[in-house]
Write an enzyme that holds these catalytic residues in place. Structure first.
Site, PDB file in Angstrom:
ATOM      1  N   HIS A 471      29.725  20.215  68.229  1.00  7.93           N
ATOM      2  CA  HIS A 471      28.788  19.158  67.851  1.00  7.93           C
ATOM      3  C   HIS A 471      28.886  17.952  68.772  1.00  7.93           C
ATOM      4  CE1 HIS A 471      28.059  21.266  64.008  1.00  7.93           C
ATOM      5  NE2 HIS A 471      26.960  20.541  63.970  1.00  7.93           N
ATOM      6  N   ASP A 472      30.110  17.546  69.094  1.00  8.89           N
ATOM      7  CA  ASP A 472      30.273  16.384  69.973  1.00  8.89           C
ATOM      8  C   ASP A 472      31.733  16.290  70.381  1.00  8.89           C
ATOM      9  OD1 ASP A 472      29.563  14.224  71.463  1.00  8.89           O
ATOM     10  OD2 ASP A 472      28.789  13.027  69.808  1.00  8.89           O
TER      11      ASP A 472
END
Length: 584
Positions: A471-472
């Site tokens: 996701h990040d």
């Protein structure tokens, strides 16, 4: 399946993967375990009255906390934009959804153009994968300009590791695929702004065109999943063929026959449709995942066609390579205009619901401005609650639009959101229903290879660590992933303890209490991470447990959630009575 208007919002209408009407034995087994309907009992009539009272109050509290009548309105008024519903302002302050909302007509035009060109290609009998390849690469260039070269570079390196290296050493290939694959996320995060002119001065002209979407790395994460899927499917298929050759060789030696044919000949002799049976067109999803492709089908052209397949390029849903290749050759029975039309109507309903909320409940702007001064605990909780619903909708709508695009194109990918966010009482089941195609991907390629339920803790840690990094690249998300696993442990343990008592009359009531605790935990965690932040959560908790009105709200909320859990259970029982069962 014949369409029943009464089942417009049913799971079966949403995705045929959730419908067991074609498997009579399985359907009857599910129905046999279902409990009789409780909808007409006095208990559930009382719950219905509670819903009629509480749900409108929830909307009113959210509107009072965010509309023009709220004293804090002046703080976030400037964040709002001009709307189209009865002259009201619209809360278009969420950057992620704003990109989709502002470009909705452009996306609609892209879908129309794609389908026109697709029909032309059918007229000229252009091979499906060739059309997907040409259109996909062209779209990639238009979307990201010369930055598409960076994506093609990563795609090509992964192809080399998965095919050429795996022939020499499977373990080395697997290590390289996972290390480089995850490494691309870090490389892109750190070096995405490096210009071509900095690499080689002669390439400076390539820095002048960045396409429609300059941030080429934003959607690369979905490309990574497809890169890994192709290569891991290839390695598994190659292993299966090697095993079949070895088995044939052993049988030949024991019967004094000639030695087995080489792998290449074995792969070529493997029929595309086992035994030539036309029933191959009706393989279910699980069978399609292990569809016996020819080894020659795992070529670079098919790889690029799959990776750049335009309807699913930007955000999914995610299909495995085997499933994609199967559907390019055989149109599933689920592909028909009636189902696609109904799916489009449901998509339209979701878009209008989102527009209504954004025009009448400005909770995203309130959260950004932290404008909840003097609001009651009920109002603050509704700010967070509707924020979570908006997060759910802002992901659901693009995913369903892209799936609708694929359905129009004759490809049926998995549905990403099969449960309303408010129809969840279990943390484990919530993650199975949220981004379902991604959940299926991590189970197939990470959880099962690590032992599945035999190593549940290790597998869950690996899954949520990958999910967080995917996701990040942030430490807080990695910590979030580990905390999710920690929060799952009580539910796993308590579920095992109480399962033997599932036939007792009190079982569902105890489960409802556990559901209340789960919902509070999930809501507070997500409110902290995505909506209210530290200040908002501390303010909410302080008011709930340090004021009389706040504590009264907490008790009322628990009672409402308990009733909600009872209704959620009965909704699932209703599905079971129709022969539908999903583990969420």
């Amino acid at each position: 399946m014949k369409y029943n208007p009464l089942l417009f919002f049913s799971l079966e209408t949403l995705d045929t993967r959730l419908d067991n009407s074609t498997d009579l034995e399985k359907k009857l087994a599910i129905q046999a375990k279902a409990n009789p309907s409780r909808w007409n009992t006095l208990e559930f009539k009382f719950y219905g009255v509670c819903f009629l009272i509480v749900v409108p109050l929830m909307f009113k509290a959210a509107m009072d906390a965010s509309n023009e009548t709220n004293p804090n309105y002046w703080i976030y008024k400037g964040i709002l934009s001009d709307g189209w519903i009865f002259g009201r302002k619209v809360d278009n302050s969420d950057s992620q959804y704003r990109f989709f909302r502002d470009n909705f007509l452009l996306l609609g035009g892209m879908i129309l153009l794609h389908q026109i060109l697709r029909r032309i290609s059918l007229f000229f009998k252009v091979r499906r994968t060739l059309f997907d390849l040409v259109y996909g690469v062209s779209f990639l260039f238009i979307a990201h300009g010369f930055n598409f070269i960076r994506i093609i570079f990563h795609v090509s390196v992964m192809y080399f590791f998965g095919t050429f290296v795996s022939y020499k050493n499977k373990k080395v290939a697997l290590i390289l695929l996972w290390v480089y694959g995850i490494g691309t996320l870090f490389l892109n995060d750190r070096y995405r702004q490096v210009r071509f002119g900095q690499i080689l001065n002669a390439l400076s002209f390539m820095d002048s065109f960045h396409g429609i979407i300059e941030r080429w790395d934003v959607f690369f994460n979905f490309t990574l999943l497809k890169m890994l899927s192709f290569n891991l499917d290839f390695i598994k298929r190659n292993d299966d063929l090697l095993d079949s050759v070895k088995n044939s060789s052993n049988k030949a030696k024991t019967s004094n026959e000639e030695e087995s044919i080489p792998l290449r000949e074995a792969s070529e002799s493997q029929p595309v449709t086992p035994n030539g049976s036309p029933s191959i067109k009706y393989l279910n999803e699980r069978q399609r995942l292990d569809y016996p492709l020819e080894i020659s089908d795992y070529n670079y052209g098919n790889y690029l066609s799959y990776v750049t397949y335009t309807p699913l390029l930007i955000a999914g849903p995610i299909m495995t390579f085997n499933d994609y290749m199967y559907q390019t050759r055989f149109t599933l029975p689920s592909i028909n205009w009636k189902r696609t039309f109904v799916y489009g109507l449901r998509l339209g309903f979701c878009i209008l619901t989102m527009e209504f909320i954004l025009h009448y409940i400005y909770v995203v702007a309130v959260s950004k401005a932290k404008a909840w001064y003097n609001d009651t605990p009920f109002q603050i909780s509704m700010i967070g609650f509707f924020n979570l619903n908006i997060i759910w909708l802002k992901l659901l709508i693009p995913w369903r639009l892209f799936r609708f695009w694929a359905l129009c194109d004759g490809i049926d990918p998995p549905e990403n959101m099969i449960r309303c966010m408010d129809n969840n009482f279990s943390a484990m089941q919530f993650w199975r229903a949220w981004h379902r195609s991604y959940n299926k991907w991590v189970i197939r390629y990470i959880y099962v290879p690590l032992g599945g339920s035999k190593n549940r803790i290790l597998g869950s840690l690996a899954v949520f660590s990958f999910v967080a990094i995917w996701h990040d690249i942030e430490l807080r998300l990695l910590i979030w992933g580990w905390l999710v696993v920690l929060f799952l442990l009580p539910e796993i343990v308590l579920t095992q303890l109480f399962v033997p008592y599932r036939k007792e009359w009190w079982y569902r009531h105890v489960c409802a209490l556990g559901g209340v605790a789960n919902i509070w935990m999930m809501m507070l965690a997500n409110l902290f991470g995505f909506c209210l932040g530290k200040d908002g959560i501390l303010n909410l908790l302080h008011d709930m447990f340090h004021t009389v009105n706040g504590f009264g709200f907490f008790i009322s909320a628990c009672a409402s959630l308990w009733i909600g859990c009872q209704v959620m259970y009965e909704l699932r029982e209703s599905e079971a009575r129709r022969g539908v069962y999903v583990k969420c």
